[in-house]
Write an enzyme that holds these catalytic residues in place. Structure first.
Site, PDB file in Angstrom:
ATOM      1  N   HIS A 111       1.185  -0.870   5.639  1.00  0.00           N
ATOM      2  CA  HIS A 111       1.000   0.356   6.403  1.00  0.00           C
ATOM      3  C   HIS A 111       1.935   1.461   5.929  1.00  0.00           C
ATOM      4  CE1 HIS A 111      -1.748  -0.115   9.987  1.00  0.00           C
ATOM      5  NE2 HIS A 111      -1.879  -1.253   9.327  1.00  0.00           N
ATOM      6  N   HIS A 226      -3.868 -11.654   3.199  1.00  0.00           N
ATOM      7  CA  HIS A 226      -4.608 -12.084   4.383  1.00  0.00           C
ATOM      8  C   HIS A 226      -4.626 -13.599   4.542  1.00  0.00           C
ATOM      9  CE1 HIS A 226      -7.145  -8.123   4.718  1.00  0.00           C
ATOM     10  NE2 HIS A 226      -5.878  -7.963   5.028  1.00  0.00           N
TER      11      HIS A 226
END
Length: 311
Positions: A111, A226
């Site tokens: 992010h 992930h």
């Protein structure tokens, strides 16, 4: 890389870390915000002095070693000083890092660093996340925790975030990733709309990463993050190549048989793209290759776009 509420725990722990270990562009590391030795790294010397306080510090063995050296300068090669600074930062991070918290720390890296744009060279790993609380892509973050982080320190240190992400990978069984220190902190938010959306198809995902200077291969390698967390790829606390083994089964196709609860739409889109699927197959078969390529891509991610101090 989409953020989830687990990132909130990581930001809370970053607030705790900020009072224990704060690395600035001036290469200064304070072990405690109230009572501690102050360690300053300058060129080839390490200067140590003690900050007065109303109560005695609890420094531990390493702190006592520094206090014993307060009356003189310890000459150190530049590389040794940097290594010692990294070691101190890792030590503080490991006090709060757990396997369950690791996915949140790693997502925080994406992010913060994922805002880089190759065109105008803005964004990147700079700690600007503290100024970006109201953006849709940060909706999963608990704003009160992020605001507390922002209030209790000058800014969220980009070095701290980068090292914490590397530690998150390591604690879950992934590769050890060296992280260069000395990033300059942002004082304003990065431009909006830079993070790739989780609903993008492969073509647009590749274009989004190309705009950041990353190839399709690097996109696939970074997507391996992930493999930990709540996406449903293998164990949520084990960093391995399970992500690719599942994607290699062509989820999203009529014969894939993969539950819609596993993975993001963008994950499945990568498996449907011939170029990306080629790398998915390679990483599914060779975990060591995935580890090596992830290390390189992660290092590029946290370095690209960063502004560096001259110290």
């Amino acid at each position: 890389m989409n953020c989830t509420t687990t990132t909130a725990a990581a930001t809370a722990d970053l607030a705790l870390l900020s009072s224990a270990a704060s690395v600035s562009a001036g290469r200064e590391l304070k072990l405690s915000s109230r009572s501690s030795p102050v360690v300053k790294f300058a060129a080839k010397r390490l200067t140590v002095s003690c900050v007065a306080a109303s109560s005695p510090p609890h420094l531990g063995r390493r702190g006592l070693m520094y206090l014993a050296a307060t009356s003189f300068l310890i000459p150190l090669p530049k590389s040794a000083a940097a290594a010692d600074e990294t070691s101190l930062l890792q030590e503080e991070i490991r006090k709060v890092m757990t396997k369950n918290k690791a996915p949140g720390f790693l997502r925080l890296v994406f992010h913060d660093a994922g805002t880089f744009d190759e065109g105008d060279k803005t964004g990147g790993m700079n700690g600007s996340i503290v100024y970006e609380l109201d953006r849709p892509e940060n909706a999963g973050l608990q704003k009160t925790i992020l605001e507390k982080v922002k209030d209790e320190m000058e800014s969220v240190r980009p070095d701290l975030i980068a090292v914490a992400g590397a530690e998150a990978v390591l604690i879950c069984g992934g590769p050890e990733i060296p992280v260069r220190l000395g990033r300059i902190e942002a004082t304003v938010p990065d431009p909006t709309g830079r993070l790739p959306e989780e609903t993008l198809d492969a073509k647009n995902m590749k274009q989004s990463f190309q705009n950041k200077g990353f190839s399709a291969q690097e996109l696939v390698a970074l997507s391996g993050a992930h493999t930990i967390g709540g996406k449903g790829f293998g164990s949520p606390v084990v960093f391995d190549n399970s992500y690719y083994k599942i994607l290699a089964k062509k989820p999203g196709s009529s014969s894939g048989g993969m539950s819609s609860m596993i993975g993001l739409p963008s994950d499945k889109a990568l498996a449907a793209d011939d170029e990306c699927y080629g790398w998915i197959s390679k990483y599914a078969e060779d975990q060591n290759l995935f580890f090596e390529d992830f290390k390189k891509a992660y290092t590029k991610l946290v370095d690209t776009g960063a502004k560096w101090s001259s110290a």
